[in-house]
Design a protein around this motif. Structure first.
Motif, PDB file in Angstrom:
ATOM      1  N   GLU A 187       0.791  -1.223  -0.081  1.00  0.00           N
ATOM      2  CA  GLU A 187      -0.074  -0.095   0.167  1.00  0.00           C
ATOM      3  C   GLU A 187       0.789   1.272  -0.012  1.00  0.00           C
ATOM      4  OE1 GLU A 187      -0.174  -2.769   1.671  1.00  0.00           O
ATOM      5  OE2 GLU A 187      -2.068  -2.682   3.287  1.00  0.00           O
ATOM      6  N   GLU A 188       2.080   1.115   0.742  1.00  0.00           N
ATOM      7  CA  GLU A 188       3.024   2.482   0.617  1.00  0.00           C
ATOM      8  C   GLU A 188       3.368   2.694  -0.746  1.00  0.00           C
ATOM      9  OE1 GLU A 188       5.995   2.018   3.317  1.00  0.00           O
ATOM     10  OE2 GLU A 188       4.833   2.073   5.265  1.00  0.00           O
ATOM     11  N   ASP A 189       3.651   1.660  -1.484  1.00  0.00           N
ATOM     12  CA  ASP A 189       4.041   1.799  -2.895  1.00  0.00           C
ATOM     13  C   ASP A 189       2.918   2.553  -3.680  1.00  0.00           C
ATOM     14  OD1 ASP A 189       6.727   0.993  -2.910  1.00  0.00           O
ATOM     15  OD2 ASP A 189       6.227  -0.961  -2.812  1.00  0.00           O
ATOM     16  N   GLY A 190       1.802   2.107  -3.518  1.00  0.00           N
ATOM     17  CA  GLY A 190       0.571   2.256  -4.305  1.00  0.00           C
ATOM     18  C   GLY A 190       0.293   3.769  -3.920  1.00  0.00           C
ATOM     19  N   ALA A 191       0.782   4.234  -2.679  1.00  0.00           N
ATOM     20  CA  ALA A 191       0.296   5.761  -2.366  1.00  0.00           C
ATOM     21  C   ALA A 191       1.383   6.469  -3.099  1.00  0.00           C
ATOM     22  CB  ALA A 191       0.286   5.859  -0.887  1.00  0.00           C
ATOM     23  N   LYS A 192       2.821   5.998  -3.045  1.00  0.00           N
ATOM     24  CA  LYS A 192       3.626   6.629  -3.802  1.00  0.00           C
ATOM     25  C   LYS A 192       3.106   6.941  -5.482  1.00  0.00           C
ATOM     26  CE  LYS A 192       7.528   9.027  -4.055  1.00  0.00           C
ATOM     27  NZ  LYS A 192       7.708  10.196  -3.488  1.00  0.00           N
ATOM     28  N   GLY A 193       2.642   6.026  -6.000  1.00  0.00           N
ATOM     29  CA  GLY A 193       2.334   6.119  -7.402  1.00  0.00           C
ATOM     30  C   GLY A 193       1.307   7.084  -7.429  1.00  0.00           C
ATOM     31  N   HIS A 194       0.106   7.297  -6.623  1.00  0.00           N
ATOM     32  CA  HIS A 194      -0.606   8.248  -6.581  1.00  0.00           C
ATOM     33  C   HIS A 194      -0.055   9.624  -6.517  1.00  0.00           C
ATOM     34  CE1 HIS A 194      -3.729   4.965  -6.177  1.00  0.00           C
ATOM     35  NE2 HIS A 194      -4.479   5.860  -6.586  1.00  0.00           N
ATOM     36  N   GLN A 195       0.771   9.542  -5.595  1.00  0.00           N
ATOM     37  CA  GLN A 195       1.895  11.392  -5.543  1.00  0.00           C
ATOM     38  C   GLN A 195       2.366  11.459  -6.742  1.00  0.00           C
ATOM     39  OE1 GLN A 195       4.718  11.190  -2.525  1.00  0.00           O
ATOM     40  NE2 GLN A 195       5.180  13.317  -2.916  1.00  0.00           N
ATOM     41  N   LEU A 196       3.013  10.571  -7.300  1.00  0.00           N
ATOM     42  CA  LEU A 196       3.576  10.715  -8.583  1.00  0.00           C
ATOM     43  C   LEU A 196       2.919  11.258  -9.542  1.00  0.00           C
ATOM     44  CD1 LEU A 196       6.264   7.706  -8.391  1.00  0.00           C
ATOM     45  CD2 LEU A 196       6.489  10.265  -8.156  1.00  0.00           C
ATOM     46  N   ALA A 197       1.559  10.507  -9.673  1.00  0.00           N
ATOM     47  CA  ALA A 197       0.463  11.061 -10.895  1.00  0.00           C
ATOM     48  C   ALA A 197      -0.123  12.208 -10.599  1.00  0.00           C
ATOM     49  CB  ALA A 197      -0.425   9.874 -10.855  1.00  0.00           C
ATOM     50  N   LEU A 198      -0.135  12.669  -9.118  1.00  0.00           N
ATOM     51  CA  LEU A 198      -0.707  13.761  -8.705  1.00  0.00           C
ATOM     52  C   LEU A 198       0.241  14.986  -9.075  1.00  0.00           C
ATOM     53  CD1 LEU A 198      -2.895  15.442  -6.788  1.00  0.00           C
ATOM     54  CD2 LEU A 198      -1.349  15.081  -5.082  1.00  0.00           C
ATOM     55  N   GLU A 199       1.349  14.736  -9.062  1.00  0.00           N
ATOM     56  CA  GLU A 199       2.392  15.899  -9.382  1.00  0.00           C
ATOM     57  C   GLU A 199       2.885  16.088 -10.578  1.00  0.00           C
ATOM     58  OE1 GLU A 199       5.445  14.931  -6.352  1.00  0.00           O
ATOM     59  OE2 GLU A 199       4.490  15.851  -4.682  1.00  0.00           O
ATOM     60  N   LYS A 200       2.399  15.181 -11.575  1.00  0.00           N
ATOM     61  CA  LYS A 200       2.672  15.152 -13.114  1.00  0.00           C
ATOM     62  C   LYS A 200       1.690  15.841 -13.926  1.00  0.00           C
ATOM     63  CE  LYS A 200       3.792  12.145 -17.114  1.00  0.00           C
ATOM     64  NZ  LYS A 200       4.986  13.077 -17.545  1.00  0.00           N
ATOM     65  N   LYS A 201       2.040  16.671 -14.852  1.00  0.00           N
ATOM     66  CA  LYS A 201       1.042  17.266 -15.833  1.00  0.00           C
ATOM     67  C   LYS A 201       0.738  16.284 -16.896  1.00  0.00           C
ATOM     68  CE  LYS A 201      -1.323  20.561 -17.754  1.00  0.00           C
ATOM     69  NZ  LYS A 201      -2.577  20.884 -17.313  1.00  0.00           N
ATOM     70  N   PHE A 202      -0.601  16.053 -17.186  1.00  0.00           N
ATOM     71  CA  PHE A 202      -0.874  15.045 -18.362  1.00  0.00           C
ATOM     72  C   PHE A 202      -1.432  15.893 -19.540  1.00  0.00           C
ATOM     73  CE2 PHE A 202      -0.670  12.395 -14.816  1.00  0.00           C
ATOM     74  CZ  PHE A 202      -0.140  11.294 -15.222  1.00  0.00           C
ATOM     75  N   SER A 203      -0.891  15.803 -20.571  1.00  0.00           N
ATOM     76  CA  SER A 203      -1.701  16.297 -21.759  1.00  0.00           C
ATOM     77  C   SER A 203      -2.472  15.537 -22.557  1.00  0.00           C
ATOM     78  CB  SER A 203      -0.404  16.854 -22.777  1.00  0.00           C
ATOM     79  OG  SER A 203       0.276  15.792 -23.037  1.00  0.00           O
TER      80      SER A 203
END
Length: 280
Positions: A187-203
């Motif tokens: 779950e900690e790795d899952g949370a990190k994946g969400h943080q990374l996606a939160l901080e990335k700009k998607f076009s």
């Protein structure tokens, strides 16, 4: 980014997301139907009017709340799955448009690949190019929500992204280790994946598998299906003594391998709690 709404904040993954983001100085509002130290308000995502109010002033939404596969075993009706998973998600997306929430992460599941992961010859390589073949109402509603997210990205300009997370069920350590090597998620790795996606700009609208990292390659798919022990010990020689000492059993077969190559490439996702770490 100032304020993030996390739904399902009392769940196993939701809790870790809230804790991680708060540690990184995000202003988090956690909502759920169950009280916990990571939930700020008891709110039902099926209530459209309340969702409109609670999303005011929110910059991003991470939507983990759902009825899950276990609820099919508890004989929850199709109507309940549709009301919570589809209507609840649409309420959040609609409120995002109305309140100008610019970013929306949807927590989906690798379960939606369904029968596409079934083969009687070798393990199936599961990347985002594999076409989902839902097996039940849970899979159907999660896939429908993914399509809703895509529609809102393309027609409403909400920056929606889908994260298909893999298995993190309560299990004994032997089972958890076996799953961690090819289809499990800490779950900690899952949370990190969400943080990374939160901080990335998607076009563009994107979908990512989020799982722990497997050592297996496509060349291993036949052998891990019929003889997983030898392949596991090839990659992790230390596993042989560990399994023997703890009287653990190897998986009888490995039927799939979740690929996280896209998440590693685009998000710089690097899960830490993989099989070898779990053994240590």
């Amino acid at each position: 980014m100032k304020r993030v709404l996390v739904t399902g904040s009392s769940g196993k993954l939701g809790k870790e997301i809230v804790r991680l983001l708060r540690m990184n100085n995000y202003n988090i509002l956690g909502i759920d139907l169950i009280e916990s130290d990571t939930t700020d308000e008891i709110i039902d995502i099926r209530d459209r009017n309340i969702i409109k109010e609670v999303t005011k002033g929110v910059d991003a939404i991470i939507h983990t709340a759902a009825l899950h596969g276990k609820h099919t075993d508890l004989n929850y009706s199709r109507d309940k799955f549709i009301e919570t998973n589809i209507n609840g998600t649409n309420n959040l997306l609609s409120a995002s448009v109305e309140n100008r929430v610019r970013k929306f992460l949807y927590t989906s599941t690798t379960s939606i690949y369904g029968t596409a992961m079934v083969s009687d010859k070798q393990a199936v390589w599961v990347d985002e190019e594999l076409i989902p073949q839902p097996r039940d109402i849970y899979d159907i509603t999660k896939l429908t929500c993914e399509l809703l997210c895509k529609d809102y990205f393309e027609k409403e300009g909400i920056e929606t992204t889908v994260l298909r997370v893999s298995r993190f069920l309560p299990e004994d350590d032997n089972t958890k280790a076996n799953h961690r090597i090819y289809r499990g998620l800490d779950e900690e790795d899952g949370a990190k994946g969400h943080q990374l996606a939160l901080e990335k700009k998607f076009s563009s609208f994107e979908i990512y598998n989020i799982s722990n990292e497997s050592p297996f390659k496509k060349d291993d798919l036949s052998e891990i299906y019929s003889n997983p022990q030898d392949v596991i010990c090839k990659y992790y020689p230390e596993a042989e003594e560990f399994y023997r000492r703890n009287n653990w059993k190897y998986p009888e077969k490995i039927d799939r391998v979740y690929s996280i190559a896209k998440a590693k490439r685009d998000l710089n996702y690097q899960p830490k709690n993989n099989f070898d770490t779990f053994l240590k």
